[in-house]
Design an enzyme around this catalytic site. Structure first.
Site, PDB file in Angstrom:
ATOM      1  N   ARG A  71       0.588  -1.531   0.070  1.00  0.00           N
ATOM      2  CA  ARG A  71      -0.132  -0.334   0.375  1.00  0.00           C
ATOM      3  C   ARG A  71       1.031   1.722   0.082  1.00  0.00           C
ATOM      4  O   ARG A  71       0.840   2.033   0.551  1.00  0.00           O
ATOM      5  CB  ARG A  71      -0.555  -0.439   1.000  1.00  0.00           C
ATOM      6  CG  ARG A  71      -2.414  -0.937   1.058  1.00  0.00           C
ATOM      7  CD  ARG A  71      -2.365  -1.012   2.467  1.00  0.00           C
ATOM      8  NE  ARG A  71      -3.712  -1.962   2.154  1.00  0.00           N
ATOM      9  CZ  ARG A  71      -5.083  -2.382   3.321  1.00  0.00           C
ATOM     10  NH1 ARG A  71      -5.327  -1.043   4.545  1.00  0.00           N
ATOM     11  NH2 ARG A  71      -5.467  -3.677   3.134  1.00  0.00           N
TER      12      ARG A  71
ATOM     13  N   ASP B  49      12.903   2.235 -11.676  1.00  0.00           N
ATOM     14  CA  ASP B  49      15.029   1.399 -11.684  1.00  0.00           C
ATOM     15  C   ASP B  49      15.011   0.261 -10.092  1.00  0.00           C
ATOM     16  O   ASP B  49      15.229   0.157  -9.422  1.00  0.00           O
ATOM     17  CB  ASP B  49      15.488   3.236 -10.818  1.00  0.00           C
ATOM     18  CG  ASP B  49      17.333   2.837 -10.420  1.00  0.00           C
ATOM     19  OD1 ASP B  49      17.469   1.438 -11.379  1.00  0.00           O
ATOM     20  OD2 ASP B  49      17.838   3.190 -10.354  1.00  0.00           O
TER      21      ASP B  49
ATOM     22  N   ASP C 159      17.552  -2.316 -10.058  1.00  0.00           N
ATOM     23  CA  ASP C 159      18.598  -3.343 -10.139  1.00  0.00           C
ATOM     24  C   ASP C 159      19.162  -2.820  -8.135  1.00  0.00           C
ATOM     25  O   ASP C 159      21.010  -3.694  -8.139  1.00  0.00           O
ATOM     26  CB  ASP C 159      19.916  -2.936 -10.978  1.00  0.00           C
ATOM     27  CG  ASP C 159      20.124  -1.515 -11.390  1.00  0.00           C
ATOM     28  OD1 ASP C 159      20.333  -0.513 -10.048  1.00  0.00           O
ATOM     29  OD2 ASP C 159      20.833  -2.210 -12.248  1.00  0.00           O
TER      30      ASP C 159
ATOM     31  N   ASP D 193      21.494  -0.872  -7.499  1.00  0.00           N
ATOM     32  CA  ASP D 193      23.002  -1.212  -7.756  1.00  0.00           C
ATOM     33  C   ASP D 193      23.620   0.430  -6.725  1.00  0.00           C
ATOM     34  O   ASP D 193      24.585   0.974  -7.406  1.00  0.00           O
ATOM     35  CB  ASP D 193      23.413  -1.483  -9.241  1.00  0.00           C
ATOM     36  CG  ASP D 193      23.020  -0.204 -10.029  1.00  0.00           C
ATOM     37  OD1 ASP D 193      22.241   0.534  -9.783  1.00  0.00           O
ATOM     38  OD2 ASP D 193      23.685  -0.012 -11.230  1.00  0.00           O
TER      39      ASP D 193
END
Ligand SMILES: *[C@@H]1O[C@H](CO)[C@@H](O)[C@H](O)[C@H]1NC(C)=O
Ligand SMILES: *[C@@H]1O[C@H](CO)[C@@H](O)[C@H](O)[C@H]1NC(C)=O
Ligand SMILES: *[C@@H]1O[C@H](CO)[C@@H](O)[C@H](O)[C@H]1NC(C)=O
Ligand SMILES: *[C@@H]1O[C@H](CO)[C@@H](O)[C@H](O)[C@H]1NC(C)=O
Length: 418
Positions: free
Chosen positions: A204, A274, A276, A278
């Protein structure tokens, strides 16, 4: 002829008056909330839970513009209930401003409220199953630069017969395990969520149903429930989802949009993802595919909602949110940690918390109190401002309406923030 001309002038005056914004720059469905304008001014003079001069006492009556001559932590033992036609100007508090810590705040039935630059943090001792902010009914409310955290049910819940609400430039964080929700936003009356950071909630973030615009927000480190939960029920929804940014964190395991269906009608643009973790911003704008948006019904045209004056790109929205979401006139340790350490890590850091009193949060304080500027007539506007702006530092004139339609005190409080 003369009469109709007169009526035309009158009508113009009335409509330009009703079009006055809650504050300059107010946006979204709640932008025209009037707050305590036309009522009196209440100066909060202590950090007590209750009694004369307390925040609880200040918001207990309708028709008040509430300002603060103190800054610091207000620890509350029971839920505070905000009345109708109240303005809460947290930006007036000296030092690091005001944190209300404890049992949460109810705005249910509080029509026409303006709330700015204040922090509402639930305690672990708060009632189980209570939200940090609850709105079960009511209309015309704007929450701007508000920081909300540690709710035990929802961090910010709007559910019921509710109309014309804006949440702008706010920071909604860290529901406590086990439920851990950012907010249930469920109403047909219109809710705008603008440039707000949702951070560290399992599910939520928010869950939305009804009439909604979700514009230029940042959602970070959502959990298994999803970043934006589209309806998940049979009731119809009509939403604009524009230029938001979703960044996965350590707790994230699912795609941003979940639980959509054909009843969730939405116009989408430029939502950036986004995934990943990283530490660099190297995502992409979601393609408008059914999979990416979890089976919603795409609309070709934007719904005609109030929207924003300047629609930012998703990456500009991220910068803006980092710079100013929440009670950012003076950010406290908690918001600084959430924004700099967690969001700033771009995926590497994100905390699961069940107890806000232990590391890394270590409780709601300290909040530096500061010293209020001299205010001889105690009407809420400091002498220096009154002298510079032509009001009388020795006369209680702060509630009077100035030529621009705002009360004198509003012109002062609006001058304190960008
Ligand atoms: C605030 O609380 C303190 C101690 O709890 C008390 O001494 C003081 O009188 C209170 N102030 C007011 C205005 O009630
Ligand atoms: C919501 O705002 C619209 C537009 O300003 C207004 O027409 C409507 O009456 C408001 N709804 C409520 C319940 O106040
Ligand atoms: C989501 O959008 C991205 C970027 O456009 C695309 O590469 C990817 O295939 C999409 N994923 C799904 C499941 O459609
Ligand atoms: C200023 O006047 C208003 C009513 O006009 C009153 O409610 C308020 O208490 C007064 N404030 C002071 C400090 O006297």
């Amino acid at each position: 002829m003369r009469l109709s001309g007169y009526l035309a002038i009158l009508t113009t005056a009335v409509s330009s008056c009703s079009a006055l914004l809650a504050f300059p720059g107010a946006e979204g469905f709640g932008a025209q909330a009037t707050g305590g304008r036309g009522g009196s001014v209440y100066v909060v003079t202590n950090l007590n839970d209750s009694g004369s001069g307390s925040f609880r006492d200040a918001v207990s009556q309708s028709g008040r513009i509430v300002v603060f001559a103190v800054g610091g932590l207000i620890t509350i033992s029971s839920r505070i209930v905000v009345s109708s036609r109240v303005t809460i100007a947290g930006q007036t508090a000296p030092g690091q401003g005001i944190t209300v810590y404890g049992n949460g705040v109810s705005y249910s039935g509080a029509d026409n409220t303006i709330t700015r630059y204040i922090r509402y943090r639930m305690g672990k001792t708060g009632d189980s199953g209570k939200d940090a902010i609850t709105i079960a009914n009511g209309a015309n409310m704007i929450f701007d630069h508000v920081s909300v955290s540690w709710g035990r049910d929802e961090n910010f819940s709007i559910n019921g017969d509710v109309s014309n609400i804006t949440i702008s430039d706010s920071l909604i964080a860290q529901g406590l395990e086990t439920h851990s929700c950012g907010g249930l936003i469920q109403t047909d009356g219109g809710v705008s969520i603008i440039r707000t950071l949702y951070i560290d909630n399992k599910t939520r973030n928010p869950k939305v149903k009804g009439v909604n615009e979700f514009v230029n927000n940042v959602v970070y480190n959502w959990g298994g429930g999803g970043g934006y939960i589209a309806g998940d029920s049979d009731g119809p929804s009509y939403a604009n989802i524009l230029n938001n940014i979703f960044i996965s964190g350590p707790s994230t395991s699912v795609s941003p949009f979940t639980r959509g269906n054909a009843n969730f009608h939405t116009y989408v643009s430029q939502n950036y993802y986004d995934p990943d973790r990283d530490g660099t911003l190297n995502g992409w704008v979601f393609s408008q595919s059914t999979e990416n948006y979890s089976g919603v019904d795409f609309q070709a045209n934007k719904y005609n909602y109030p929207t924003v004056k300047t629609l930012l790109s998703p990456t500009d929205a991220l910068a803006k949110v980092k710079a100013s979401a929440g009670a950012s006139k003076s950010r406290d340790r908690i918001d600084t940690y959430l924004v700099n350490t967690e969001l700033g890590s771009l995926g590497k850091v994100g905390a699961l918390i069940s107890d806000p009193l232990v590391a890394p949060m270590n409780g709601p304080g300290p909040i530096t109190g500061g010293t209020a500027p001299v205010d001889t007539d105690k009407d809420g506007i400091p002498d220096a401002y009154e002298t510079a702006h032509g009001t009388n530092p020795n006369v209680n004139d702060s509630a009077n309406i100035a030529s621009n339609g705002y009360a004198n005190i509003e012109n002062y409080i609006n001058s304190l923030v960008p």
